[in-house]
Write an enzyme that holds these catalytic residues in place. Structure first.
Site: not given
Ligand SMILES: CCCCCCCCCCCCCC(=O)SCCNC(=O)CCNC(=O)[C@H](O)C(C)(C)COP(=O)(O)OP(=O)(O)OC[C@H]1O[C@@H](n2cnc3c(N)ncnc32)[C@H](O)[C@@H]1OP(=O)(O)O
Length: 485
Positions: A239, A485
């Site tokens: 997701l 933050l």
């Molecule tokens: C120009 C505008 C651009 C805007 C966007 C810029 C980018 C922003 C990026 C986001 C910046 C966020 C900044 C913050 O808020 S960092 C804080 C993140 N939140 C937490 O740690 C809270 C607790 N954890 C969760 O809620 C979940 O575990 C999260 C939501 C983190 C992942 O959900 P879930 O565990 O259910 O996984 P999945 O099966 O859906 O997805 C798996 C994929 O996601 C990749 N993954 C895991 N953790 C992160 C992470 N922290 N940043 C980026 N990617 C992450 C992972 O490597 C894998 O990809 P790949 O390894 O297969 O490639």
């Protein structure tokens, strides 16, 4: 933004983890509770995989022109990152390999700084939201609305970042979220939620806020991405990639193409790796809740004495910042931040938003040159020190429910040396009842933290840029002048 709550040994540096991400159990979906929901979750996973979020072979189509920017020594970069973060980067990142971010392979080869994706216009951007599995829908969170900010608060307070041992979980307050999500120029459609259609329950969230970020001398309109959170029961179902793609789409529609974010996890490819340090203010409680441990050959009484602070700040003329100080503080802060390789640049309005004191959210003090001084300096703001309030829930402790933490925010030494400013901030935080004062080793902090009795934490915080390649990464923590933050 901060992502780890490490345990601290007052005199002996400790080692271990960062943000935990509990894997999806395949059990009941949130908002309901029957066995039929296991089936729903399985279906969601299959649907998300079909949507091309990297759940399958190589995910959605890459838009990167030269992903990773070359073909240099990926193994060398991986080894360096592994050493700094104590986490070996994964061999494959099914989602992140499809994104315009610097990849580990070839990271060192960039000839010039610039965007990774091919140039696009708003007209090229997909108009419709990315599809979600049938049982879910997108929503916008209006954090001015008491009921909606409460929903975001509850999602995060139960599902956001925990330490590796699941002892502590960030507990951002509602007032904090309202502050963090509504700086000048904020957009409600960048506060993106996912609801279960049937129950209306909020099960995931991600946010973007506007910011000007200067990377290696180039000032760029960016967004800062934060508060990415998926309900524990929906983890590991791909997701998060859909949410990241959706927020990217919404930001691109506003003609913004770059982003900055931090995470405790190692992804392709950190622009810098920072580390948290912790200064005990209430060592007894920190030891009782397992945040710190009593150092060898130390008694509790000696530990309390070791961390005792003076009752009042040492700096004459230190006073709370007033909104009318904002233009002067912005000028001082921007000229200070210009020395770092990655930093934020603030307008006076942004300074007023981010630094004007708010009860239990952000504290900011300034030093004003005495009016008895020379005519040229009289009344000038010479120094700034600030910290924000981010408590953590203490999980499963019979007595203590909350860890009260102050986090060092933007601080500019001028007439007063940095250690004294920081010590004053700690004195003020201690007098307000905080248990611990946390600081990253960025800007000029590294050199002063030890002497101020900070202990190094056990996790790292990685800084990332989206769609912007900078030569010479990863930078050192002292090159970073950006605090999320
Ligand atoms: C120009 C505008 C651009 C805007 C966007 C810029 C980018 C922003 C990026 C986001 C910046 C966020 C900044 C913050 O808020 S960092 C804080 C993140 N939140 C937490 O740690 C809270 C607790 N954890 C969760 O809620 C979940 O575990 C999260 C939501 C983190 C992942 O959900 P879930 O565990 O259910 O996984 P999945 O099966 O859906 O997805 C798996 C994929 O996601 C990749 N993954 C895991 N953790 C992160 C992470 N922290 N940043 C980026 N990617 C992450 C992972 O490597 C894998 O990809 P790949 O390894 O297969 O490639």
């Amino acid at each position: 933004m901060t992502k780890t709550k490490e345990k601290e040994a007052p005199e002996a540096p400790s080692a271990a983890g960062e943000a935990a991400s509990t894997s999806g159990s395949g059990a009941a979906a949130p908002g309901s509770g029957s066995a039929a929901n296991a089936e729903l979750v399985a279906r969601v996973q299959a649907q998300l995989a079909a949507l091309g979020t990297g759940a399958g072979a190589s995910g959605s189509g890459s838009t990167a022109v030269v992903p990773g920017g070359g073909g240099g020594s990926g193994s060398g970069v991986r080894a360096a990152i592994a050493k700094q973060t104590k986490t070996k980067p994964k061999e494959r990142y099914a989602f992140w390999e499809t994104q315009p971010v610097v990849q580990f392979d070839g990271a060192g080869d960039a000839q010039e700084d610039g965007p990774i994706d091919k140039p696009k216009t708003v007209g090229d951007v997909r108009q419709e939201p990315y599809p979600l599995p049938d049982s879910f829908e997108w929503c916008e969170a209006d954090v001015c609305d008491a009921a909606q900010v409460r929903e975001v608060y509850e999602l995060l307070s139960l599902n956001y970042v925990e330490d590796d041992d699941a002892m502590f979980r960030f507990n951002y307050s509602r007032e904090f979220l309202q502050w963090a999500l509504q700086p000048p120029g904020f957009r409600r459609d960048w506060h993106v939620g996912v609801r279960v259609k049937a129950s209306r329950k909020l099960v995931a969230f991600i946010s973007a806020i506007p910011a000007t970020v200067v990377a290696a001398g180039k000032s760029l309109p960016m967004v800062e991405i934060n508060f990415l959170c998926v309900h524990k029961k929906l983890r590991s179902k791909r997701l998060a990639p859909v949410m990241i793609k959706e927020i990217t789409r919404r930001v691109n529609l506003c003609d913004i193409w770059q982003a900055a974010y931090t995470a405790g996890v190692v992804l392709p490819m950190p622009v810098a790796v920072c580390r948290y340090w912790h200064r005990s203010l209430n060592p007894k409680k920190l030891i009782e809740i397992g945040f710190s441990s009593l150092a060898p050959r130390m008694t509790m009484a000696r530990t309390i004495k070791l961390y005792k602070l003076p009752p009042t700040p040492a700096t004459a003329g230190l006073r709370p910042m007033r909104p009318s100080d904002s233009p002067a503080v912005a000028a001082l802060l921007n000229s200070y931040l210009a020395r770092f390789k990655v930093a934020q640049h603030f307008t006076a309005d942004e300074v007023e938003h981010w630094l004007s004191p708010r009860e239990m959210v952000v504290d900011c003090y300034v030093v004003e040159a005495p009016s008895s001084g020379s005519a040229s300096t009289s009344g000038q703001i010479t120094d700034v020190v600030s910290f924000y309030t981010l408590p953590s829930s203490v999980l499963g402790h019979p007595e203590h429910k909350e860890l009260r933490a102050a986090y060092m925010f933007y601080t500019v030494p001028g007439s007063v040396p940095l250690p004294q400013l920081l010590q004053d901030a700690m004195v003020l935080a201690a007098s307000k009842g905080y248990d611990v004062f946390n600081a990253l080793d960025l800007m000029e902090n590294q050199a002063v933290l030890k002497d101020l009795k900070f202990g190094v934490g056990d996790g790292t915080l990685q800084y990332y840029l989206y769609n912007w390649r900078v030569r010479g990464v990863p930078f050192g923590a002292p090159d970073v002048g950006l605090i999320l933050l």
